[in-house]
Design an enzyme around this catalytic site. Structure first.
Site, short mmCIF file in Angstrom:
data_model
loop_
_atom_site.label_atom_id
_atom_site.label_comp_id
_atom_site.label_asym_id
_atom_site.label_seq_id
_atom_site.Cartn_x
_atom_site.Cartn_y
_atom_site.Cartn_z
N TRP A 80 25.38 37.32 10.91
CA TRP A 80 24.47 36.80 9.32
C TRP A 80 25.94 36.70 8.55
O TRP A 80 26.83 36.37 8.18
CB TRP A 80 24.08 38.14 9.34
CG TRP A 80 22.74 37.38 7.63
CD1 TRP A 80 23.61 37.47 6.80
CD2 TRP A 80 21.33 36.51 8.22
NE1 TRP A 80 22.40 36.97 5.91
CE2 TRP A 80 21.46 35.76 7.14
CE3 TRP A 80 21.92 35.50 9.79
CZ2 TRP A 80 20.67 35.08 7.37
CZ3 TRP A 80 20.06 35.58 9.80
CH2 TRP A 80 19.65 35.16 8.00
N ASP A 176 27.11 17.91 17.90
CA ASP A 176 26.39 17.86 17.09
C ASP A 176 26.02 17.98 15.77
O ASP A 176 25.97 18.53 15.08
CB ASP A 176 24.85 18.90 17.87
CG ASP A 176 24.13 18.45 17.62
OD1 ASP A 176 23.38 17.02 17.00
OD2 ASP A 176 22.88 19.40 17.65
#
Length: 265
Positions: A80, A176
């Protein structure tokens, strides 16, 4: 659906919280808290095993990416990362990290596995040279889906690529890289949600400028670009524009036409 019991068994502790997040077209995404205090980002989708291998390949270069904590079945668990607004120091860190990624050469263009943007499958098959890859894997697949006049312009550009693009040594790309796939926290930055393949590093730089404009601190961190990059930029930006046109419809016609004009087609 995030499989709480499966995660609890995998990490040998209870799942105390699952908070669903806005995700991309490929995966369901959630923040998951565990009873032992750990927190992670969990993605569920058909392509997460490929994404895990892409992130691990990026990590080996020293580029900043979230650590893969676990991948099994259609589940990917990542460390995280707390997010905060981008700062000049963060943009500088992103430039440095991207330069590290782009320092890793491949033996050929493309990627050994297929991938997708939503419903659009990506051709990752290696080609003998870089202009051939951009022509055959990034432009020509869109021709059947375009109006005739627009298809002719794209086909004309594709045919001119041996004279318009250099046959560069293929380097590892994010694939991307728009601003939403850069995660900032204080003076640090991470590359997330990759669609990796080997090719011209200018592809990532071009896309980063298509839907935003990184400031001077990013370029200070990244360093100089090759001579002639301004002329190649609309050629590289055309691919994500065609992706958006294919996936999201006619509001992107103007962008595609503008890029073709900038590419002198």
């Amino acid at each position: 659906m995030i499989p709480g019991p499966y995660l609890a068994a995998t990490f040998e502790t209870r799942v105390t919280s699952v908070r669903h997040l806005h995700g991309g077209d490929l995966s369901e995404v959630a923040r998951v808290d565990l009873a032992d205090g750990r927190r992670m980002a969990v993605k569920v989708g058909a392509n997460v095993a490929v994404e895990a291998r892409m992130l691990q390949a990026m990590d080996r270069t020293g580029a900043p990416v979230p650590r893969v904590l676990f991948q099994g079945r259609d589940i990917l668990c990542l460390e995280w990362l707390e997010e905060s607004p981008a700062t000049e120091a963060g943009w500088h860190a992103l430039g440095r990290g991207l330069r590290r990624l782009h320092a890793t050469a491949g033996r050929s263009t493309g990627w050994p596995e297929g991938y997708a943007f939503g419903a659009l499958r990506l051709d990752m098959t290696p080609r003998p040279d870089w202009p051939s890859f951009w022509c055959e894997a990034r432009l020509l697949p869109f021709l059947p889906h375009l109006p005739a006049a627009l298809a002719r312009r794209v086909e004309t550009l594709a045919g001119a690529l041996p004279d318009r693009l250099e046959d560069v040594t293929p380097m590892l790309l994010h694939g991307d890289l728009w601003s939403g796939n850069a995660l900032f926290s204080g003076d640090r930055a991470w590359l997330i949600d990759p669609a990796c393949y080997f090719g011209d590093p200018e592809v990532d730089i071009a896309m980063l400028h298509l839907f935003g404009k990184p400031g001077p601190s990013f370029h200070d961190g990244y360093g100089e670009l090759r001579r002639g990059h301004e002329a190649r930029r609309p050629i590289y930006q055309l691919f994500p524009a065609l992706v958006h046109l294919h996936l999201f419809g006619g509001s992107y016609f103007g962008l595609v036409e503008r890029l073709l004009t900038l590419a002198r087609v």
